[in-house]
Motif scaffolding. Structure first.
Motif, PDB file in Angstrom:
ATOM      1  N   PRO A 150       0.825  -1.208   0.000  1.00  0.00           N
ATOM      2  CA  PRO A 150       0.000   0.000   0.000  1.00  0.00           C
ATOM      3  C   PRO A 150       0.863   1.263   0.000  1.00  0.00           C
ATOM      4  N   SER A 151       0.259   2.326  -0.512  1.00  0.00           N
ATOM      5  CA  SER A 151       1.011   3.561  -0.686  1.00  0.00           C
ATOM      6  C   SER A 151       0.962   4.440   0.550  1.00  0.00           C
ATOM      7  N   ASN A 152       1.919   5.326   0.615  1.00  0.00           N
ATOM      8  CA  ASN A 152       2.006   6.331   1.665  1.00  0.00           C
ATOM      9  C   ASN A 152       1.583   7.678   1.085  1.00  0.00           C
TER      10      ASN A 152
ATOM     11  N   SER B 183       0.992  -8.618  -9.111  1.00  0.00           N
ATOM     12  CA  SER B 183       1.134  -9.737 -10.038  1.00  0.00           C
ATOM     13  C   SER B 183       0.857  -9.316 -11.478  1.00  0.00           C
ATOM     14  N   LYS B 184      -0.222  -8.568 -11.683  1.00  0.00           N
ATOM     15  CA  LYS B 184      -0.564  -8.118 -13.040  1.00  0.00           C
ATOM     16  C   LYS B 184       0.498  -7.177 -13.587  1.00  0.00           C
TER      17      LYS B 184
ATOM     18  N   HIS C 193       7.300 -13.033  -4.349  1.00  0.00           N
ATOM     19  CA  HIS C 193       6.419 -14.141  -4.709  1.00  0.00           C
ATOM     20  C   HIS C 193       5.398 -13.714  -5.760  1.00  0.00           C
ATOM     21  N   LEU C 194       5.145 -12.409  -5.827  1.00  0.00           N
ATOM     22  CA  LEU C 194       4.152 -11.883  -6.769  1.00  0.00           C
ATOM     23  C   LEU C 194       4.780 -11.447  -8.090  1.00  0.00           C
ATOM     24  N   GLY C 195       6.095 -11.595  -8.208  1.00  0.00           N
ATOM     25  CA  GLY C 195       6.757 -11.301  -9.476  1.00  0.00           C
ATOM     26  C   GLY C 195       7.685 -10.108  -9.485  1.00  0.00           C
ATOM     27  N   ALA C 196       7.816  -9.406  -8.365  1.00  0.00           N
ATOM     28  CA  ALA C 196       8.736  -8.267  -8.309  1.00  0.00           C
ATOM     29  C   ALA C 196      10.184  -8.752  -8.357  1.00  0.00           C
TER      30      ALA C 196
ATOM     31  N   LYS D  19      -6.374 -10.356  -2.138  1.00  0.00           N
ATOM     32  CA  LYS D  19      -5.808 -11.350  -3.049  1.00  0.00           C
ATOM     33  C   LYS D  19      -4.303 -11.522  -2.848  1.00  0.00           C
ATOM     34  N   GLN D  20      -3.596 -10.431  -2.610  1.00  0.00           N
ATOM     35  CA  GLN D  20      -2.137 -10.520  -2.625  1.00  0.00           C
ATOM     36  C   GLN D  20      -1.472 -10.365  -1.252  1.00  0.00           C
TER      37      GLN D  20
END
Length: 391
Positions: free
Chosen positions: A149-151, A160-161, A190-193, A295-296
């Motif tokens: 989440p952003s600050n 992931s997308k 794990h999400l692709g970063a 979801k993530q």
């Protein structure tokens, strides 16, 4: 034996007393700046503390264990960690960044990075198609940078997308600032970063007594570049700070659970208060990216953003009425603190951009601590009640 669960990992952090002749249960602090050589040209694992240090190595091992990453590197601040990632780029390269990011990161991207002839485009990453569009418009892009989440608004993007989009563009690194969630709630690798960045100052250390950052990755080529930069630029934390953060990590899991429990209770209370216009907490169904968050990530920290009726004067008066909640610039500690982003954490962001993003004078960023939730809510309620000039 099966792999240990996260709570167990935070206690061990990859440390074994057998590493030391004294069998110390707590790792000694390696304050030495230089180390005895085996012969004139060979060290025994450590040469000079800028290059490597036992306390820093132990902390990096522990962070990598929690992140499920091959590598972790520590720096003297979160901005230094982000800076190390940017320093892998070359003059003429381009950065695609989330438009809602920490004000200090924006300041760095907008005022420091251009000196190296590197430009940045800011986009709304909550829509992944914007990333694809930006990469096509800027074929010289080498870094996509996200906060999720952003600050301060706790916006969430679908990592992931976006990772799937980035992987179609050779040579582009996807970096995610995971400071708000820590590896306890979310693992961007794990999400692709390609890279995960942290301000360890916040939740990872968790006690408001350390300034430090970290970068985690699995790619050896990226690691070797970052390791070289860590040494060559000397942006390293002190051994004592590494010791404090190593100690802080041992309670990360239980702290994060309490932060989440409290923040949800606080957010639900704020949603019902007549002097609160809007509340942003990814675990509330009212949050715009609630489903993506579920979801993530497995949960959320203590970060809550909320808008109150009124303007800067009313919000300033509100913060000054708090008795338990502190007024402070940082976040992620055990003590609840609040700030007004427009005049503090995001003061360097241009006024028109803040207005466009929703970072307005009636916005409060609240870092909910681990006190009793009822006490935090009572403090919020009394402060909101005594401010009578809300419009």
């Amino acid at each position: 034996m099966s792999e240990h669960k996260f709570d167990t990992k935070t206690v061990t952090l990859g440390y074994s007393p057998e590493k030391w002749n004294c069998y110390s249960v707590v790792p000694p602090i390696g304050m030495s700046t230089t180390f005895e050589l085996e012969d004139p040209s060979t060290d025994k694992g450590y040469l000079y503390t800028r290059t490597s240090n036992p306390s820093r190595s132990q902390l990096e091992t522990g962070i990598a264990l929690l992140e499920d990453s091959r590598y972790a590197l520590c720096y003297s601040s979160g901005i230094c960690a982000i800076g190390a990632v940017v320093q892998m780029l070359s003059p003429g390269d381009h950065i695609v960044s989330d438009s809602i990011i920490y004000g200090g990161t924006y300041h760095y991207f907008n005022r420091i990075v251009p000196r190296s002839n590197i430009t940045t485009t800011y986009i709304d990453t909550t829509n992944p198609s914007n990333v694809e569009k930006a990469l096509k418009e800027h074929p010289n892009t080498k870094l996509v940078y996200l906060e999720s989440p952003s600050n301060p608004l706790t916006t969430v993007c679908d990592i992931s997308k976006i990772a799937q989009i980035v992987k179609k563009h050779e040579g582009v690194i996807l970096a995610v600032d995971n400071t708000f969630l820590t590896p306890y709630f979310q693992k961007p690798l794990h999400l692709g970063a390609h890279v995960v960045a942290y301000s360890l100052t916040k939740y990872m250390n968790g006690h408001d007594d350390v300034c430090m950052g970290a970068v985690c990755c699995n790619d050896e080529e990226i690691y070797l570049k970052l390791k070289s930069l860590q040494n060559d630029t000397g942006l390293n934390p002190s051994p004592f700070e590494c010791y404090l953060t190593f100690r802080g990590l041992k309670t990360l899991a239980i702290r994060m659970r309490q932060h989440m429990k409290n923040s949800i209770e606080v957010a639900k209370f704020l949603e019902t208060h007549p002097k609160v216009v809007k509340v942003l907490h990814p675990w509330l169904p009212s949050h715009p990216q609630h489903e993506v968050a579920k979801k993530q990530a497995s949960g959320h920290s203590g970060m809550v953003a909320f808008y109150v009726k009124g303007g800067l004067k009313e919000v300033s008066d509100l913060l000054k009425k708090f008795k338990l909640i502190g007024m402070a610039a940082s976040l992620g500690g055990v003590h609840s603190v609040a700030e007004i982003p427009t005049v503090l954490s995001h003061a360097s962001v241009p006024e028109d951009m803040k207005e466009q993003l929703g970072i307005t004078n009636n916005l409060v960023r609240l870092s909910v601590g681990i006190e009793d939730a009822e006490d935090i809510i009572e403090d919020l309620n009394q402060a909101l009640s005594v401010i009578v000039s809300f419009s």
